[in-house]
Design an enzyme around this catalytic site. Structure first.
Site, PDB file in Angstrom:
ATOM      1  N   GLU A 173       0.829  -1.230   0.000  1.00 61.07           N
ATOM      2  CA  GLU A 173       0.000   0.000   0.000  1.00 61.07           C
ATOM      3  C   GLU A 173       0.857   1.271   0.000  1.00 61.07           C
ATOM      4  OE1 GLU A 173      -2.973  -0.262   3.133  1.00 61.07           O
ATOM      5  OE2 GLU A 173      -4.076  -1.796   2.038  1.00 61.07           O
ATOM      6  N   GLU A 292      -5.575  -8.467  -0.353  1.00 57.35           N
ATOM      7  CA  GLU A 292      -6.277  -8.155   0.904  1.00 57.35           C
ATOM      8  C   GLU A 292      -7.737  -7.902   0.551  1.00 57.35           C
ATOM      9  OE1 GLU A 292      -4.734  -5.293   3.725  1.00 57.35           O
ATOM     10  OE2 GLU A 292      -2.679  -5.739   3.094  1.00 57.35           O
TER      11      GLU A 292
END
Ligand code: AHR
Length: 495
Positions: A173, A292
């Site tokens: 991320e 995720e």
């Protein structure tokens, strides 16, 4: 009663499922590792301190690949802290989650645990505070046979044979301002490219996952993917996607429709990958690693003691409607099996997880355990194009939401499987026209439903909402009629 029609044909196929689509994730976060998979002194703990009851549940789920060690954690992690004699390992302030990391478990111990659960490692490297050098050294430590500094160090640490970890994530991320070492697309794109180059020089057999947007609502979504891939298209194999959904507004019709967004998210990312590929005249296609995904909102802002060791963090307790959305998310991932090759339910134990543990006590299954289990059991095979004509509803956030979300999978010799979610408040009949098949019997028909969408499991009560057998179906030739109760997750298998 509302009625939906579904048509498939044996020859109209999307793709074979890559088993890694049923992957998961364990981060050094909360009680995932310490008190989750690892609890020395627990009545079921083995000689290495790993809980056998947790191992058994992970094996039940048949999880093929597990992402490790983060997550946000990885962006501040020194992998060397977790190797060598445990007594010499440093205690560190873990900045991503505000706790103390003891480093009692590192990559060698985790790899040992992975062997016990028959899963493959999906290793992430730190591109937050670190970079090219540490990443290549980690690949050398893990995958090089012998005769170099880091491979010999691994051997000194008691691991003679190289692990040969295949799938590696280039950071986590990196578009998120919360991320340690957050970067612009330009900064990350360059770093990812150079890191990827040396990692593949060290071991050309590895596959690399580059970080995409943290979710579809990021302001840089789209341009992030395009710019990052502009840099590293030739060096990487997968683009990573993350998405969590919640129902803080207690608007169940909208919550159960969230997979329409997930669908659009995947379509947009595929288009962006192919746009960059086209621009580069490349024959290569970038695949997706949806590494995720889950429901996450129940535990947001739950207090914990700063700098404590393995406090309870992100311990969402999942209810029935969460399980329905998880089922629908699994259907969405499988429907894109032509491009989504890896997916990780985030996470696996205690932290936004299907498996929970009580210290010194039992491990137990959350509601979301069941759709994940059944998709893992029945979703392997060839995903068929499933044409669905379903009545629709409007709700606060969406219009034209099909009540029925369904998918048919050709399991080869094992027959065919049907996964279906009825999002509506009333029962629904679904008529399946199974062209090209001559099914003989409905071997399995289970339903997960209940009158209270907020009902959840607890320790010692993990069968409450488990799927139960149903006989509400009629098979005539290749026509199957199924009754899908209001707000339900349904699985059928036909021989
Ligand atoms: O899974 C929990 C966290 O969610 C991960 O650490 C991070 O990557 C994401 O924001």
């Amino acid at each position: 009663m509302k009625q939906a029609k579904v048509k498939i044909h044996k020859d109209f196929q999307i793709a074979r499922t890559d088993p890694r689509i049923f992957g998961s994730f364990i981060e050094h976060l909360g009680r995932a590792v310490y008190g989750g998979i690892y609890e020395p002194g627990h009545p079921t703990a083995d000689a290495s301190g790993f809980r056998q009851d947790v191992i058994d549940l992970v094996k039940e789920l048949n999880v093929p690949i597990i992402r490790y060690p983060g997550g946000n954690f990885v962006s501040g992690y020194n992998w060397e802290d977790g190797i060598g004699p445990v007594a010499d390992r440093p205690r560190r302030l873990e900045l991503a989650w505000g706790v103390t990391e003891t480093n009692e478990i590192g990559l060698n111990e985790f790899a040992q645990w992975l062997q016990k659960v028959n899963a493959e490692m999906m290793m992430a490297v730190n591109l937050g505070t670190r970079g090219v050098d540490e990443a290549r050294q980690l690949v050398e430590y893990c995958n090089h046979p012998a005769g170099s500094y880091y491979s010999d160090l691994r051997i000194k640490h008691g691991v003679k044979d190289p692990y040969g970890f295949k799938v590696w994530c280039l950071g986590n991320e990196m578009d998120g301002p919360w991320q340690i070492g957050h970067k612009t697309a330009q900064e990350y794109g360059r770093l990812a490219t150079e890191t990827a180059k040396v990692m593949k020089m060290t071991d050309p057999s590895i596959e690399l996952v580059v970080s995409g947007s943290s979710n579809i609502n990021m302001p840089t979504f789209g341009s992030w993917e395009a710019e990052v891939l502009d840099h590293c298209y030739d060096q990487v194999d997968y683009l990573s996607m993350h998405q969590y959904y919640g129902n803080a507004e207690n608007d169940t019709p909208s919550f159960l429709a969230r997979t329409l967004d997930m669908e659009a998210f995947i379509d947009n990312v595929v288009s962006t990958c192919d746009y960059v590929g086209g621009k580069k005249h490349s024959k290569k296609k970038i695949m997706l690693s949806f590494d995720e995904w889950n429901v996450w909102f129940h535990s947001k802002n739950a207090p914990f003691e700063p700098w404590s060791e393995a406090p309870a963090q992100l311990e969402d307790i999942y209810n029935l409607e969460d399980a329905l959305l998880v089922g629908s998310m699994l259907i969405t991932l499988l429907r894109h099996a032509d491009r989504v090759k890896i997916a990780c339910l985030a996470q696996l134990v205690n932290v936004i997880a299907p498996i929970m543990t009580v210290k010194g006590g039992p491990a137990w299954r959350q509601t979301i355990f069941y759709p994940y289990l059944q998709a893992s059991q029945h979703g392997r095979g060839t995903v068929l194009q499933t044409l669905t004509d379903s009545p629709k509803y409007d709700c606060k956030e969406y219009t034209d939401v099909p009540y029925l979300d369904t998918l048919v999978i050709d399991n080869g010799m094992d027959g065919i499987s049907i996964l279906a979610v009825n999002r509506g408040e009333e029962a629904l009949t679904a008529d399946y026209e199974l062209n090209g098949f001559t099914p003989e019997t409905v071997r399995l028909h289970t339903v997960m439903t209940g009158s209270d969408m907020k009902a959840a499991h607890g320790a010692g009560q993990d069968q409450l909402l488990a799927p139960v057998n149903s006989r509400d179906h009629r098979l005539e030739g290749n026509q199957l009629e199924v009754l899908l109760p209001a707000r339900s997750w349904n699985v059928l298998q036909l021989s």
